[in-house]
Design an enzyme around this catalytic site. Structure first.
Site, PDB file in Angstrom:
ATOM      1  N   LYS A  74      98.647  57.840 -16.527  1.00 13.95           N
ATOM      2  CA  LYS A  74      98.424  59.087 -15.813  1.00 13.95           C
ATOM      3  C   LYS A  74      98.652  58.851 -14.322  1.00 13.95           C
ATOM      4  CE  LYS A  74      95.050  62.462 -14.383  1.00 13.95           C
ATOM      5  NZ  LYS A  74      93.697  62.619 -13.909  1.00 13.95           N
ATOM      6  N   LYS A 123      96.011  58.533  -7.797  1.00 17.40           N
ATOM      7  CA  LYS A 123      95.909  57.683  -6.613  1.00 17.40           C
ATOM      8  C   LYS A 123      95.312  56.320  -6.987  1.00 17.40           C
ATOM      9  CE  LYS A 123      96.902  57.713  -2.333  1.00 17.40           C
ATOM     10  NZ  LYS A 123      98.048  58.312  -1.665  1.00 17.40           N
ATOM     11  N   CYS A 136      85.378  52.465 -15.905  1.00 15.41           N
ATOM     12  CA  CYS A 136      85.724  53.853 -16.200  1.00 15.41           C
ATOM     13  C   CYS A 136      87.024  53.879 -17.002  1.00 15.41           C
ATOM     14  CB  CYS A 136      85.911  54.633 -14.893  1.00 15.41           C
ATOM     15  SG  CYS A 136      86.718  56.216 -15.144  1.00 15.41           S
ATOM     16  N   CYS A 176      85.257  59.989 -11.017  1.00 21.57           N
ATOM     17  CA  CYS A 176      85.188  61.138 -11.936  1.00 21.57           C
ATOM     18  C   CYS A 176      84.020  62.050 -11.589  1.00 21.57           C
ATOM     19  CB  CYS A 176      84.976  60.692 -13.378  1.00 21.57           C
ATOM     20  SG  CYS A 176      86.348  59.824 -14.115  1.00 21.57           S
ATOM     21  N   CYS A 231      80.688  56.981 -12.904  1.00 17.36           N
ATOM     22  CA  CYS A 231      81.970  56.757 -12.209  1.00 17.36           C
ATOM     23  C   CYS A 231      82.044  57.733 -11.044  1.00 17.36           C
ATOM     24  CB  CYS A 231      83.164  56.970 -13.129  1.00 17.36           C
ATOM     25  SG  CYS A 231      84.730  56.944 -12.204  1.00 17.36           S
TER      26      CYS A 231
HETATM   27  N1  MSP Z   1      87.460  68.626  -8.401  1.00 18.16           N
HETATM   28  C1  MSP Z   1      87.727  68.519  -9.788  1.00 18.16           C
HETATM   29  C2  MSP Z   1      88.020  69.859 -10.402  1.00 18.16           C
HETATM   30  C3  MSP Z   1      86.950  70.881 -10.269  1.00 18.16           C
HETATM   31  S1  MSP Z   1      87.432  72.426 -10.925  1.00 18.16           S
HETATM   32  C4  MSP Z   1      86.033  73.321 -10.991  1.00 18.16           C
HETATM   33  C5  MSP Z   1      88.932  67.603  -9.998  1.00 18.16           C
HETATM   34  N2  MSP Z   1      89.767  67.482  -8.966  1.00 18.16           N
HETATM   35  S2  MSP Z   1      91.081  66.571  -8.955  1.00 18.16           S
HETATM   36  O1  MSP Z   1      91.517  66.589  -7.580  1.00 18.16           O
HETATM   37  O2  MSP Z   1      90.830  65.318  -9.533  1.00 18.16           O
HETATM   38  O3  MSP Z   1      92.167  67.364  -9.745  1.00 18.16           O
HETATM   39  C6  MSP Z   1      92.266  67.258 -11.151  1.00 18.16           C
HETATM   40  C7  MSP Z   1      93.384  68.151 -11.631  1.00 18.16           C
HETATM   41  O4  MSP Z   1      94.618  67.823 -10.966  1.00 18.16           O
HETATM   42  C8  MSP Z   1      93.717  67.980 -13.098  1.00 18.16           C
HETATM   43  O5  MSP Z   1      92.887  68.716 -13.939  1.00 18.16           O
HETATM   44  C9  MSP Z   1      95.131  68.484 -13.133  1.00 18.16           C
HETATM   45  O6  MSP Z   1      95.124  69.875 -13.074  1.00 18.16           O
HETATM   46  C10 MSP Z   1      95.714  67.922 -11.846  1.00 18.16           C
HETATM   47  N3  MSP Z   1      96.291  66.587 -12.031  1.00 18.16           N
HETATM   48  C11 MSP Z   1      95.978  65.465 -11.314  1.00 18.16           C
HETATM   49  N4  MSP Z   1      96.770  64.448 -11.737  1.00 18.16           N
HETATM   50  C12 MSP Z   1      97.584  64.878 -12.727  1.00 18.16           C
HETATM   51  C13 MSP Z   1      98.613  64.292 -13.500  1.00 18.16           C
HETATM   52  N5  MSP Z   1      98.966  63.040 -13.361  1.00 18.16           N
HETATM   53  N6  MSP Z   1      99.240  65.088 -14.396  1.00 18.16           N
HETATM   54  C14 MSP Z   1      98.923  66.404 -14.548  1.00 18.16           C
HETATM   55  N7  MSP Z   1      97.960  66.973 -13.838  1.00 18.16           N
HETATM   56  C15 MSP Z   1      97.250  66.237 -12.945  1.00 18.16           C
HETATM   57  O7  MSP Z   1      89.085  67.081 -11.078  1.00 18.16           O
END
Ligand code: MSP
Length: 497
Positions: free
Chosen positions: A300, A303, A147, A129, A126
């Protein structure tokens, strides 16, 4: 001096941040401020995760080079964190030269130590992810493999790669996760431990052929490959405090590392990250704080799901960064997903911020100015408000230590509510001696405002300046310690929606 090193995930800058990202970032900021006011030497790291296929493709779609693309996105992240008063010490980008250098050096070490070996890999990937899914993990629909998080078709990948020997770490890591007391809340530790017991810790493909993914850090021992974006990303936590570069800084901060993450990236931050650290001979982080999701209509917020609420929407509706910070922390739940519910937020905002807090500050300020020319001297302490306040001060410190932010907020509001009731009872607007009731109300406001500071720094600043008191470390707070309030102003803090 005690140190506190706190990190957020580094976010993918393929799109602008939404309130899910703000949820984590505000939590980290609140913890940073709480520790700072408690006398810790704090280092707060946030940033962006800029390499990998996902970013490469987003850039291609936008008709830009990956570097141009991320360079345009980063200021947007910084702008939002500025709007939410996030006081980070460094905004790290995985394209920063010190980070890229560190990734290379780490891969070299892991290779030299024999933890990296060449092999062939095939699996379902994916891109959103940036990870492979195995059978049982993905969703099958109409003959397609999807996914489980993004609901998008997986891509079949078959190629040469380098593997990281996670399997060699299995027993140690399982023990660390079960006994190390690192992952909070503990239910998440059990989840990871169960997964390791069930499927084992399998070797991980940690390289991508440049022919497919060119946007990444080149492996020092094989120029045809780049580092897998997740290993690259996790290493930001080491770069941020000077690993292999500034040893005294690293030794100062690393032992106090607190990673704040959403539960979606728990596996990477525990099983995989702890293994990498162990291979390098680096201690695991002190704490991994995991929170559940903000969901919208049960899903959840994200985007790709198309149900995001933007940070602007909340800022506009509630008018201040403090209100948004408060609402996010008021909802915060580490273990359970919370539904985004605009009506609920409106009623919390109106009831708690505008009525209970805002109104009390306004009334107390106006009365002090009108009836006492703004000078309220220490007078007889009200016993029941005083004992409530004393309890709130100590309980708040305990709850903040246990990361129970939402619960700690409600304590300050208990005190504010009591102060409102006390004000209505004692009626300083008509009583002969308005000084005593006003003194007690101002003390209650002062205590609550102090305790709310990490969540609402701007409001605390306005209230303390207007009513004439200081924000001090929570352990020094005591009911009745103020000799004189010199009230200057009766601010309106929050306008009702
Ligand atoms: N780039 C990776 C993280 C690498 S860290 C070494 C990533 N980025 S992300 O942009 O997808 O951000 C994921 C994080 O954003 C989640 O772990 C969480 O902290 C936050 N969240 C994104 N959407 C969220 C919700 N709907 N609810 C709560 N937290 C959320 O993964």
């Amino acid at each position: 001096m005690k140190t506190f090193y706190v990190t957020t995930p580094i976010y993918y800058p393929n799109d602008v941040p939404h309130i899910g990202h703000a949820y984590t970032t505000v939590l980290a900021d609140v913890l940073a401020r709480w520790h700072k006011i408690n006398g810790y030497d704090v280092f707060f790291l946030t940033g962006t995760d800029e390499h990998g296929l996902k970013l490469q493709r987003s850039a291609e779609k936008a008709g830009k080079t990956p570097k141009e693309f991320v360079d345009e996105m980063v200021p947007i992240f910084k702008k939002y964190w500025g709007l939410l008063d996030i006081q980070y010490d460094r905004f790290i980008r995985t394209t920063d030269p010190d980070h890229e250098e560190l990734v290379g050096r780490v891969f070299e070490r892991l290779h030299e130590k024999g933890y990296v070996y060449k092999g062939k890999y095939s699996g379902w990937y994916c891109v959103s992810c940036e990870k492979f899914y195995s059978e049982g993990e993905y969703v099958e629909k109409d003959g397609q493999k999807l996914c489980p998080i993004h609901n998008k078709p997986l891509e079949w990948v078959e190629e040469e790669t380098y593997f990281l020997k996670l399997s060699a770490m299995q027993d140690e890591i399982l023990h660390l996760i079960e006994e190390g007391n690192i992952i909070k809340p503990e239910s998440y530790a059990r989840e990871v431990a169960n997964r390791i017991k069930k499927e084992g810790l399998r070797d991980l493909s940690v390289a991508r052929p440049k022919s497919r993914v060119y946007w990444g850090v080149e492996l020092p021992f094989d120029k045809d490959f780049v580092a897998y974006v997740w290993i690259d990303a996790l290493l930001n936590y080491l770069t941020g405090v000077g690993y292999l570069r500034d040893n005294s800084r690293f030794e100062k901060y690393w032992p106090s590392a607190h990673h704040i993450i959403g539960k979606d990236i728990l596996w990477f931050h525990s099983a995989i990250w702890f293994s990498v650290l162990r291979m390098l001979g680096v201690a695991p982080p002190k704490m991994l704080v995991v929170h559940a999701y903000i969901v919208n209509r049960g899903l959840k917020m994200g985007k790709s799901t198309g149900n995001v609420v933007m940070i602007d929407d909340l800022l506009e509706r509630y008018g201040s960064s403090d209100a948004v910070r408060y609402l996010l922390m008021r909802l915060l739940n580490l273990e359970k997903d919370v539904e985004f519910d605009q009506n609920l937020l409106d009623s919390i905002y109106n009831g708690e911020l505008a009525d209970t807090y805002g109104n009390l500050v306004r009334r107390a300020g106006v009365l002090a100015l009108r009836r006492l020319n703004g000078e309220v001297v220490k007078a007889g302490l009200d016993e029941s408000l005083g004992s409530l306040a004393t309890g709130v001060i100590s309980r708040t410190q305990q709850l903040m230590g246990e990361l129970k932010i939402a619960e700690s907020l409600s304590l300050s509001f208990d005190l504010l509510r009591e102060a409102n009731a006390y004000l209505n009872r004692t009626q300083p607007w008509s009583s002969e001696d308005p000084n005593k009731p006003l003194y007690n109300v101002l003390e209650a406001i002062r205590i609550s405002t102090n305790l709310l500071y990490p969540v609402m720094p701007k409001t605390s600043e306005i209230v303390s300046r207007s009513l004439g008191f200081e924000i001090i470390p929570p352990p020094n707070l005591a009911y009745g310690q103020t000799q004189l309030f010199k009230v200057k102003d009766a601010p309106i803090l929050f306008k009702k929606v």
